[in-house]
Design an enzyme around this catalytic site. Sequence first.
Site, PDB file in Angstrom:
ATOM      1  N   CYS A 282      -1.078   3.857  -6.435  1.00 57.54           N
ATOM      2  CA  CYS A 282      -1.859   3.104  -5.349  1.00 57.54           C
ATOM      3  C   CYS A 282      -2.203   1.713  -6.061  1.00 57.54           C
ATOM      4  CB  CYS A 282      -3.155   3.739  -5.302  1.00 57.54           C
ATOM      5  SG  CYS A 282      -4.471   3.089  -4.406  1.00 57.54           S
TER       6      CYS A 282
ATOM      7  N   CYS B  44       0.922  -0.927  -0.148  1.00 52.84           N
ATOM      8  CA  CYS B  44       0.037   0.182  -0.065  1.00 52.84           C
ATOM      9  C   CYS B  44       0.949   1.233  -0.054  1.00 52.84           C
ATOM     10  CB  CYS B  44      -0.786  -0.103   1.183  1.00 52.84           C
ATOM     11  SG  CYS B  44      -1.840   1.516   1.527  1.00 52.84           S
TER      12      CYS B  44
HETATM   13  N1  DGL Z   1      -3.969   0.400  -1.809  1.00 53.94           N
HETATM   14  C1  DGL Z   1      -3.568   1.600  -1.292  1.00 53.94           C
HETATM   15  C2  DGL Z   1      -2.476   2.473  -2.041  1.00 53.94           C
HETATM   16  O1  DGL Z   1      -1.645   1.761  -2.438  1.00 53.94           O
HETATM   17  C3  DGL Z   1      -5.072   2.483  -1.286  1.00 53.94           C
HETATM   18  C4  DGL Z   1      -5.114   3.433  -0.237  1.00 53.94           C
HETATM   19  C5  DGL Z   1      -6.386   3.918   0.275  1.00 53.94           C
HETATM   20  O2  DGL Z   1      -6.980   2.979   1.225  1.00 53.94           O
HETATM   21  O3  DGL Z   1      -6.888   4.755   0.175  1.00 53.94           O
HETATM   22  O4  DGL Z   1      -2.285   3.596  -1.641  1.00 53.94           O
END
Ligand code: DGL
Length: 258
Positions: free
Chosen positions: A185, A76
């Site tokens: 993301c 993440c």
């Molecule tokens: N998968 C997360 C990232 O890489 C998403 C973050 C979220 O929950 O807004 O930033």
Amino acid sequence: MDRQELPVAVFDSGLGGLSVLRALRRVLPQERFVFFGDSANAPYGSRLTEEIRSLTLTALENMDRTYGCKAIVVACNTATSAAIQALRQRYCDRPVIGIEPALKPAADRHPGEQILVMATETTLREAKFAHLMQTYAGRAQVVPLPCPGLVEFVERGELDSPALADYLQTRLASYPAPAALVLGCTHYPFVRPVLQRLRPDTEILDGSDGTARETRRRLQEAGLLREAGPGEVLLTNSSPDPAKKALAELLLSLPEAE
Ligand code: DGL
């Protein structure tokens, strides 16, 4: 149990980190992985940094207590920006690997050209990204593009719909022909086919393969590679909704793009 036999913990705010787990399984087919998606608290991207750090530390503490883990992959970008330093302090006895927008390969491949970095608001406002920008802004025209609301499409399994295409079209409206789109993301690779349809001549990059290769390198360096398979994956999630589990399995098994 030998330390090599312990699982690698893979963490995300929700289901997006499965895009990284897919790459990890390709690069490290013999490993055991435990994935935790904090879908009950997603999205993290619009939360305060302190809150994201605390959610991330708590989730990993629970994972380590329940399963034990020889290494941690923060799949993440948002949690990496907010919590990687705290995690490295807390788990200094094992590899802790984070993810960041793949700006380096994009700038290497498209010097002087326009590169859009799509990410959450938190990722783009944190010091880690400011540092990345500083490093590559002279080499290409780097444009940060926050995408509030995009994580939610993926969390509800809406990977291709008119509403999603409209959303992306609106975000990209001011950029008719970027040379590259960096998906900063881990949820966004799941909407890549729609993005590619909207910008067929643009190269789309994400950090999952780089993170998987770095994980292999760090496990090898620490003597923690599991020598013999078969690999295993355990999917866990904070959401009580059974549909999340089904969606996680679907995302993990989607065919690879060519
Ligand atoms: N998968 C997360 C990232 O890489 C998403 C973050 C979220 O929950 O807004 O930033």
